[in-house]
Design an enzyme around this catalytic site. Sequence first.
Site, PDB file in Angstrom:
ATOM      1  N   SER A 244      38.313  38.432  35.756  1.00  0.00           N
ATOM      2  CA  SER A 244      38.904  37.866  36.968  1.00  0.00           C
ATOM      3  C   SER A 244      37.916  37.568  38.096  1.00  0.00           C
ATOM      4  O   SER A 244      38.305  37.001  39.113  1.00  0.00           O
ATOM      5  CB  SER A 244      40.009  38.791  37.503  1.00  0.00           C
ATOM      6  OG  SER A 244      39.478  40.037  37.895  1.00  0.00           O
ATOM      7  N   LYS A 289      44.740  43.412  44.836  1.00  0.00           N
ATOM      8  CA  LYS A 289      43.474  42.761  45.161  1.00  0.00           C
ATOM      9  C   LYS A 289      43.479  42.210  46.585  1.00  0.00           C
ATOM     10  O   LYS A 289      42.459  42.271  47.283  1.00  0.00           O
ATOM     11  CB  LYS A 289      43.175  41.658  44.142  1.00  0.00           C
ATOM     12  CG  LYS A 289      42.820  42.221  42.778  1.00  0.00           C
ATOM     13  CD  LYS A 289      42.516  41.152  41.744  1.00  0.00           C
ATOM     14  CE  LYS A 289      42.122  41.806  40.418  1.00  0.00           C
ATOM     15  NZ  LYS A 289      41.824  40.827  39.368  1.00  0.00           N
TER      16      LYS A 289
END
Length: 348
Positions: A244, A289
């Site tokens: 990611s 996140k």
Amino acid sequence: MSSRRAVTLAVASVLVLVLALVGSLMPVPYVALMPGPTSNTLGENDKGEELIKIEGRQVYPDAGHLNFTTVTYRGGPGSRLDLFTALRGWLDGDVAIVPEETIFPRKESQKQVDEENTRQMRDSQETAQAAALRELKIPISTRVVVDAVQKGRPADGRLRPGDELVAVDGTRVERVGAATELMGKRKVGDQVTVTVRRSGAEQRVTLTTAASDDGRPVVGIVLSDQYKFPFKVDISVGDVGGPSAGLMFSLAIVDKLTPGSLTGGKFIAGTGTITAEGQVGPIGGIQQKMIAARRAGATVFLTPADNCPDAAKARPDGLRLVRADTLNGAIQALNAINTGKGQVPTCG
């Protein structure tokens, strides 16, 4: 009457203690996802070394931040959460409690998952470099390599990690996607002939496809694109896995190789997988996140388009969400933020 109340309270207390004990001992098949550390791809890693070091090419400094974000987890097959910890997580807005198979697919051990995450991180670094150099019109070459051979599958004992896949049924391949498409045209039980280069010599190997767990025809190899770059790029992130961070790696490489500043001195964070063509893909744990990014000081968060609906619902105060569809689009968005000219795509 008072003695009855005392007995009732005593019984209730015992029940509470029993429930607490049971809850603390009862494992549940869930995993807690929590905000993890963030790292500035333009800065240094935990060892005080450049996180992205480029040798053999002119580089340019940028005092801003391009942070990639991570998610930490608690639980898993070897250390499952207890019931009370899971319940506390459900009540905590910073934590996501997800089914165990979301992180640990069935039939895969924690070691296998960790190894896969490491492989994905390595591949994402390669792909991020390819995307950045293609964005800058710097020529690179590509080859397809056998990354792993699955035990008990048709390729087991016939192919080896490190073999270069040259052709499938006589058709030359230069990208994993092309090889996968050719193999996918076969049915279970069909034969497929692959040409591989090993120790400098080419050889042909004929395999009979078998059925994967979901019924697809497979021969049991994991392929990866390998690139030959005209200069050296080292990315050192420590014990971090998964794909990611690809977008942020690509942006940092572009920033380092071009005059001026992509960040404009701002604290930019973000997430997203990246393909060699610069397409940005979705990731997991978007809420955690974003929280991690805002806590670290980010004011702008680059968000994969497919994650935008969930991100918009959970956006922390003070964090501007910028939709990232492609590497080029992310660069244009950052330029628009810095100059105040042009449209900045958002998540709603």
